[in-house]
Motif scaffolding. Structure first.
Motif, PDB file in Angstrom:
ATOM      1  N   SER A 216      44.584  28.472  48.616  1.00  0.00           N
ATOM      2  CA  SER A 216      45.138  29.823  48.789  1.00  0.00           C
ATOM      3  C   SER A 216      44.844  30.608  47.517  1.00  0.00           C
ATOM      4  O   SER A 216      45.199  30.158  46.423  1.00  0.00           O
ATOM      5  CB  SER A 216      46.646  29.756  49.052  1.00  0.00           C
ATOM      6  N   GLN A 217      44.189  31.739  47.652  1.00  0.00           N
ATOM      7  CA  GLN A 217      43.823  32.503  46.465  1.00  0.00           C
ATOM      8  C   GLN A 217      43.664  33.980  46.792  1.00  0.00           C
ATOM      9  O   GLN A 217      43.456  34.362  47.940  1.00  0.00           O
ATOM     10  CB  GLN A 217      42.542  31.956  45.841  1.00  0.00           C
ATOM     11  N   THR A 218      43.804  34.796  45.741  1.00  0.00           N
ATOM     12  CA  THR A 218      43.627  36.249  45.846  1.00  0.00           C
ATOM     13  C   THR A 218      42.367  36.634  45.080  1.00  0.00           C
ATOM     14  O   THR A 218      42.175  36.222  43.935  1.00  0.00           O
ATOM     15  CB  THR A 218      44.838  36.987  45.252  1.00  0.00           C
ATOM     16  N   VAL A 219      41.514  37.397  45.736  1.00  0.00           N
ATOM     17  CA  VAL A 219      40.246  37.817  45.134  1.00  0.00           C
ATOM     18  C   VAL A 219      40.311  39.324  44.906  1.00  0.00           C
ATOM     19  O   VAL A 219      40.566  40.089  45.844  1.00  0.00           O
ATOM     20  CB  VAL A 219      39.055  37.481  46.041  1.00  0.00           C
ATOM     21  N   SER A 220      40.107  39.791  43.666  1.00  0.00           N
ATOM     22  CA  SER A 220      40.139  41.219  43.332  1.00  0.00           C
ATOM     23  C   SER A 220      38.718  41.729  43.131  1.00  0.00           C
ATOM     24  O   SER A 220      37.943  41.151  42.354  1.00  0.00           O
ATOM     25  CB  SER A 220      40.953  41.448  42.054  1.00  0.00           C
ATOM     26  N   LEU A 221      38.381  42.811  43.858  1.00  0.00           N
ATOM     27  CA  LEU A 221      37.066  43.420  43.701  1.00  0.00           C
ATOM     28  C   LEU A 221      37.151  44.569  42.691  1.00  0.00           C
ATOM     29  O   LEU A 221      38.198  45.224  42.565  1.00  0.00           O
ATOM     30  CB  LEU A 221      36.551  43.972  45.030  1.00  0.00           C
ATOM     31  N   PRO A 222      36.067  44.828  41.972  1.00  0.00           N
ATOM     32  CA  PRO A 222      36.062  45.960  41.028  1.00  0.00           C
ATOM     33  C   PRO A 222      36.110  47.297  41.764  1.00  0.00           C
ATOM     34  O   PRO A 222      35.738  47.385  42.938  1.00  0.00           O
ATOM     35  CB  PRO A 222      34.747  45.772  40.279  1.00  0.00           C
ATOM     36  N   SER A 239      30.511  42.930  43.244  1.00  0.00           N
ATOM     37  CA  SER A 239      31.102  41.964  44.180  1.00  0.00           C
ATOM     38  C   SER A 239      32.049  41.054  43.432  1.00  0.00           C
ATOM     39  O   SER A 239      32.116  41.081  42.194  1.00  0.00           O
ATOM     40  CB  SER A 239      30.004  41.146  44.884  1.00  0.00           C
ATOM     41  N   ALA A 240      32.772  40.261  44.159  1.00  0.00           N
ATOM     42  CA  ALA A 240      33.647  39.244  43.574  1.00  0.00           C
ATOM     43  C   ALA A 240      33.345  37.915  44.256  1.00  0.00           C
ATOM     44  O   ALA A 240      32.803  37.887  45.360  1.00  0.00           O
ATOM     45  CB  ALA A 240      35.110  39.631  43.736  1.00  0.00           C
ATOM     46  N   SER A 241      33.695  36.832  43.576  1.00  0.00           N
ATOM     47  CA  SER A 241      33.383  35.502  44.101  1.00  0.00           C
ATOM     48  C   SER A 241      34.630  34.635  44.158  1.00  0.00           C
ATOM     49  O   SER A 241      35.594  34.852  43.420  1.00  0.00           O
ATOM     50  CB  SER A 241      32.323  34.811  43.224  1.00  0.00           C
ATOM     51  N   PHE A 242      34.605  33.670  45.027  1.00  0.00           N
ATOM     52  CA  PHE A 242      35.641  32.638  45.048  1.00  0.00           C
ATOM     53  C   PHE A 242      35.005  31.331  45.518  1.00  0.00           C
ATOM     54  O   PHE A 242      33.933  31.331  46.137  1.00  0.00           O
ATOM     55  CB  PHE A 242      36.835  33.039  45.917  1.00  0.00           C
ATOM     56  N   THR A 243      35.668  30.237  45.225  1.00  0.00           N
ATOM     57  CA  THR A 243      35.119  28.914  45.519  1.00  0.00           C
ATOM     58  C   THR A 243      36.197  28.026  46.130  1.00  0.00           C
ATOM     59  O   THR A 243      37.359  28.078  45.726  1.00  0.00           O
ATOM     60  CB  THR A 243      34.586  28.248  44.233  1.00  0.00           C
ATOM     61  N   LEU A 244      35.797  27.212  47.088  1.00  0.00           N
ATOM     62  CA  LEU A 244      36.665  26.197  47.684  1.00  0.00           C
ATOM     63  C   LEU A 244      36.085  24.820  47.395  1.00  0.00           C
ATOM     64  O   LEU A 244      34.861  24.632  47.407  1.00  0.00           O
ATOM     65  CB  LEU A 244      36.776  26.395  49.201  1.00  0.00           C
ATOM     66  N   ASN A 338      43.137  52.602  48.223  1.00  0.00           N
ATOM     67  CA  ASN A 338      43.210  51.151  48.024  1.00  0.00           C
ATOM     68  C   ASN A 338      42.977  50.442  49.357  1.00  0.00           C
ATOM     69  O   ASN A 338      43.286  50.988  50.430  1.00  0.00           O
ATOM     70  CB  ASN A 338      44.590  50.759  47.490  1.00  0.00           C
ATOM     71  N   LEU A 339      42.473  49.240  49.292  1.00  0.00           N
ATOM     72  CA  LEU A 339      42.278  48.488  50.537  1.00  0.00           C
ATOM     73  C   LEU A 339      42.548  47.000  50.304  1.00  0.00           C
ATOM     74  O   LEU A 339      42.312  46.470  49.217  1.00  0.00           O
ATOM     75  CB  LEU A 339      40.871  48.678  51.103  1.00  0.00           C
TER      76      LEU A 339
END
Length: 350
Positions: A216-222, A239-244, A338-339
């Motif tokens: 479970s994670q929150t990803v913030s875009l610029p 862009s933003a990245s996340f990893t599982l 905001n979105l």
């Protein structure tokens, strides 16, 4: 003339020689074993959890007297010279696997279920339990009586990653029991007794894969401006990245589907914004890292053949799954704000 007539009666009696003892073992010992399950339908255990071993208890002590009889050796050729009561196993062993407890180290013997095996220990009436190994295990040295009994305990051990399912374990030959001459070192063949474990059912409830990082994670875009887009379908370069991270059984084929957390029926490639989002004309897309095409969305389901489910890989024990998140223009006119969007990723193993 007086005659004296004598009559002699001769009686012949045939009889068997008097037998004081015997040299034999029971025809076989068939040990009962209860049905067991690993985990439960509502609480499956991780296939990678070594403590699974502790969930499978030893059976109660099972005595040969009740399951076939004793070995009697008082008329064997080695009577008076001393014998040892011995047990050994000829069952196929699991290569490189063993189990240890306060009684010692055990060989693990194969079952029909990959990743699950038997261990067995035995004793005489007057001795303590000893692990039964492939080589001979002496359970009672220099037996003091002309007959002897044996006791057994059996345990199922998880040594690998068993696949979920219900398995019928047939009756199996586990070991042999006999007495051996202390003088010659030879097993007295008339006393060799096979030891079987009766048929049983084993139910396995395991999770073949587990998420190790990023569940479970929150990803913030610029922040971006409308000038960063070139038209409907264009993406902004930031862009933003996340990893599982996942751990899986090595023989599992891994599949995945990305779903829209706001609108689960969405099968496009753009996530639906949450109601509290103030922006318009812009959405969010998820990409597999390094790819230029967004991941199409599908239902939150692990069923094979789910819409837009994609194959990830087979044969790895651990996976690192990187993703990128980007803005995408969805309308001609963009209204700043905001979105927020929600996404879920369902991994399944088949």
């Amino acid at each position: 003339m007086n005659k004296i007539v004598g009559v002699l009666f001769i009686a012949l009696t045939m009889s068997s020689p008097l037998v004081w003892g015997s040299c034999r073992g029971p025809s076989g010992i068939h040990l009962p074993y209860p049905d067991y399950q690993i985990g439960s339908e509502n609480a499956p255990v991780s296939a990678h959890d070594p403590s699974t071993n502790q969930s499978l208890p030893w059976t109660a002590s099972l005595q040969s007297t009740y399951y076939g009889g004793n070995i009697e050796w008082d008329t064997c050729n080695d009577r008076g010279r001393g014998v040892d009561s011995i047990v050994w196993s000829s069952s196929p062993k699991v290569p490189g696997a063993s189990y240890s407890d306060s009684y010692g180290t055990y060989d693990i013997y194969q079952t029909v279920v990959d990743g699950v095996g038997y261990i067995i220990r035995s004793k005489a009436n007057v001795t303590d339990f000893r692990p039964v190994m492939g080589e001979v295990t002496v359970i009672y040295p220099n037996v003091a009586y002309t007959n002897t009994a044996s006791h057994y305990q059996i345990k199922l051990v998880v040594y690998g990653n068993p696949k979920p399912g219900q398995y019928a374990l047939p009756e199996s030959l586990l070991a042999y029991w006999a007495v051996r001459s202390r003088e010659s070192g030879n097993v007295i063949s008339a006393t060799v007794t096979p030891v079987y474990v009766q048929a049983q059912t084993l139910s396995v409830y395991t999770v073949g894969c587990s998420v190790t990082t990023g569940a479970s994670q929150t990803v913030s875009l610029p922040a971006v401006g409308s000038r960063d887009f070139s038209g409907i379908g264009s993406t902004a370069s930031p862009s933003a990245s996340f990893t599982l991270g996942l751990e899986c059984s090595p023989d599992i084929s891994l599949y995945a589907v990305v779903s829209d957390g706001v609108n689960p029926a969405n099968t496009s490639d753009t996530l639906t914004l949450t109601p509290d989002s103030s922006v318009s004309g812009v959405g969010i897309q998820v990409f597999r890292s390094g790819e230029g095409t967004p991941v199409p969305l599908g239902p939150e389901s692990s069923q094979a053949g789910t819409v837009n489910q994609w194959y990830f890989g087979t044969g790895e024990s651990s996976y690192v799954v990187p993703f990128d998140v980007r803005y995408v223009q969805t309308q001609e006119v963009i209204t700043p704000g905001n979105l927020t969007a929600l996404a879920t990723i369902t991994f399944s193993y088949q």
